[in-house]
Design an enzyme around this catalytic site. Structure first.
Site, PDB file in Angstrom:
ATOM      1  N   HIS A 287      -2.670  -2.524  -0.961  1.00  9.08           N
ATOM      2  CA  HIS A 287      -1.516  -2.614  -1.852  1.00  9.08           C
ATOM      3  C   HIS A 287      -1.323  -1.350  -2.689  1.00  9.08           C
ATOM      4  CE1 HIS A 287      -4.646  -4.168  -4.732  1.00  9.08           C
ATOM      5  NE2 HIS A 287      -3.910  -3.507  -5.609  1.00  9.08           N
ATOM      6  N   ASP A 320      -6.785  -6.507   2.625  1.00  4.84           N
ATOM      7  CA  ASP A 320      -6.302  -5.660   1.523  1.00  4.84           C
ATOM      8  C   ASP A 320      -7.110  -4.368   1.435  1.00  4.84           C
ATOM      9  OD1 ASP A 320      -4.643  -4.881  -0.553  1.00  4.84           O
ATOM     10  OD2 ASP A 320      -5.842  -5.904  -2.101  1.00  4.84           O
ATOM     11  N   SER A 403      -7.558  -0.774  -9.028  1.00  6.47           N
ATOM     12  CA  SER A 403      -7.610  -1.249  -7.635  1.00  6.47           C
ATOM     13  C   SER A 403      -8.050  -0.139  -6.688  1.00  6.47           C
ATOM     14  CB  SER A 403      -6.235  -1.757  -7.198  1.00  6.47           C
ATOM     15  OG  SER A 403      -5.881  -2.901  -7.936  1.00  6.47           O
TER      16      SER A 403
END
Length: 560
Positions: A287, A320, A403
């Site tokens: 992402h 992810d 992230s």
């Protein structure tokens, strides 16, 4: 016919010049008798003492014989009492005064005591003028000038025999003494006025001191003091940190952590990644770089400030994870990879990232839980954009921008990839909110990340383990329910892992390798935690009976 009177007495003797009259001396000393005339038969007359108040003669009247007369015989009968006090004794050091003596004229013989007594008895002569008494010699240092008459002291002062005051200043007059004529007046102490002046001076000094103190205090408050403040400080130290401390881990790991700036598809964002090898491969979350997948820019910034452009090598939305590569960069510092199966709940960890584009942010915490099934991402297309992770939970602060960054153990090895947080206002699922950390952070286990990264680098895509069944995601009971056949789409893939193991449509799977599952998402997470080809033991219910099946995991990818 009255007897003939004797010759008149000579005038009163004057006070001798230069001799002072002491207070009370006239009353205490005997006066010299008046001289008699040529008549030898005239009786001697005793002089009356001078009144201390007026200095004049005593009033006329009967008199008594002085001591001299009394020594010759007894006083005449009917004589009056003594008119004045008895003469005082002479002071020490001075000759004792003689009693009253009757003086005769020159050439005449002194009358005998008997004749004097007879004459006094026969007749009382009229009173004669009383001569002034001879003053006592002035004491040395009395201050009376020569040739000046003495001034009588104040009544009751004591005369020459005044009371000695040992505390008086030398030469100071006795208390109650009057100043000498023509001399300086004694200073009069005005105690009331002096005390008032002292009080006024003290008040003035207090006011001035208060004004000065107030001014100094105001200046110090406004300017921080009258001099520059120099605070003590320890000298700078350049001592090395323990490699197992947070500071030591951060110092070793920061050169291998990068910050992403991504633009594409009308979107832009930031994230974190870490170097996998010296060939320029960098691992991050899908992402983070997804916006540039269909054309966009990816810029990588290293801890030293150097930047480089990157390209996507491969990515997988189900896990992810994504791998990018930079070219032409030297001195890359790959991070060491640990083993996520070795961590235990409570182990300390360190998280590094760029929350809100704050590059190189280091936080620390512990492992809060393991094998926490989470889903993150969208899910609008039936699950292709949803990531299913059997995550490591940590309380190390993780925020948007962290992230893709590493979660490290105290040996400085990567044990997880920070991927999602649960925010306080997040009601739609993990990763859907941009709220800050509340101590609920989740990381992809590094064992899973390593396998996926290797597949992405080697083949450009990652494979997923599967059991070959379709789940009913609307089932609300306990467990994961296998769906029913839907026309041309059977619920159990023919000749797939599930079909070979004996799974039937409508079965409810309740455990994987003994670990309970409560819904379809948890079953997917448990399956994806393994590699294709791994053997699993499934527990399920069919027609109210529980049974156990064993199967070997198959393989699939996001493109299938």
């Amino acid at each position: 016919m009255a007897p003939p009177q004797g010759p008149q007495a000579p005038p009163a003797t004057a006070v001798q010049p230069g001799r002072s009259e002491e207070p009370g001396a006239a009353a205490d000393r005997p006066l010299p008798a008046a001289t008699t005339g040529p008549d030898a038969g005239t009786a001697p007359v005793t002089a009356a003492p001078i009144s201390p108040a007026t200095g004049g003669a005593a009033p006329a009247g009967p008199t008594s014989a002085g001591p001299a007369a009394a020594s010759g015989g007894s006083a005449a009968e009917g004589s009056a009492p003594a008119a004045g006090p008895a003469p005082a004794a002479a002071p020490a050091g001075l000759p004792a005064p003689a009693g009253p003596v009757a003086h005769t004229a020159p050439g005449e013989a002194e009358p005998s005591p008997a004749s004097a007594a007879a004459d006094g008895a026969s007749s009382t002569p009229p009173p004669l003028p009383v001569p002034a008494p001879a003053p006592w010699p002035a004491p040395a240092g009395s201050g009376t000038a020569a040739g000046m008459p003495s001034v009588p002291s104040a009544p009751g002062a004591g005369g020459h025999w005044e009371r000695y005051d040992p505390w008086a200043a030398p030469g100071a007059p006795a208390p109650g003494a009057l100043p000498a004529p023509g001399g300086p007046l004694p200073a009069v102490r005005r105690r009331g006025r002096s005390r008032g002046a002292l009080v006024a001076g003290a008040l003035l000094l207090t006011l001035v001191a208060g004004a000065i103190g107030g001014g100094v205090g105001a200046y110090i408050e406004r300017n921080g003091g009258v001099v520059d403040v120099a605070l003590p400080q320890a000298p700078a130290e350049d001592r090395p940190r323990d490699p197992g401390s947070v500071a030591g881990i951060a110092e070793a790991a920061l050169p291998g952590v990068v910050t992403f700036h991504v633009k594409g598809g009308g979107k832009e964002g930031t994230g974190t990644g870490f170097v996998l090898d010296r060939r320029g491969h960098i691992l991050t979350n899908n992402h983070v770089v997804e916006a540039a997948a269909s054309g966009g820019d990816i810029s990588v910034t290293f801890s030293g400030g150097a930047t480089a452009e990157a390209e996507i090598v491969g990515r997988d939305s189900g896990y992810d994870l994504a791998v990018v590569r930079v070219s032409g960069v030297r001195g890359l510092r790959p991070l060491r990879l640990g083993n996520s199966d070795s961590v235990r709940v409570g182990d300390p960890v360190v998280a590094i990232g760029a929350p809100y584009d704050l590059a190189g942010t280091v936080t620390s915490g512990i492992i809060s839980a393991k094998e926490r099934p989470i889903t993150a991402g969208g899910g609008k297309d039936g699950g292709s954009d949803v990531s299913y992770v059997d995550a490591i939970q940590t309380d190390a602060p993780i925020n948007p921008g962290n992230s893709g960054g590493p979660l490290m153990d105290m040996e400085g090895r990567v044990i997880g990839i920070n991927s999602a947080i649960r925010a306080a206002d997040d009601e739609t699922g993990l990763g859907a909110s941009q709220g800050g950390s509340i101590g609920l952070g989740f990381a992809i286990p590094v064992n899973q990340g390593k396998r996926v990264a290797e597949e992405l680098i080697n083949t450009g895509r990652a494979t997923h383990p599967v059991i070959g069944v379709t789940l009913d995601m609307r089932f609300t009971g306990d467990g994961a329910k296998v769906g029913a056949d839907d026309g041309d789409r059977p619920a159990v893939t023919p000749d797939g892992p599930g079909d070979k193991a004996g799974i039937k449509p409508g079965d409810v799977i309740t455990a994987v390798n003994g670990a309970r599952v409560h819904n379809g998402e948890e079953l997917i997470v448990k399956i994806r935690a393994h590699r294709p080809g791994d053997r699993l033991e499934l527990t399920l219910k069919r027609d109210g009976r529980e049974r156990t099946l064993r199967l070997t995991l198959g393989s699939a990818s996001d493109e299938e």
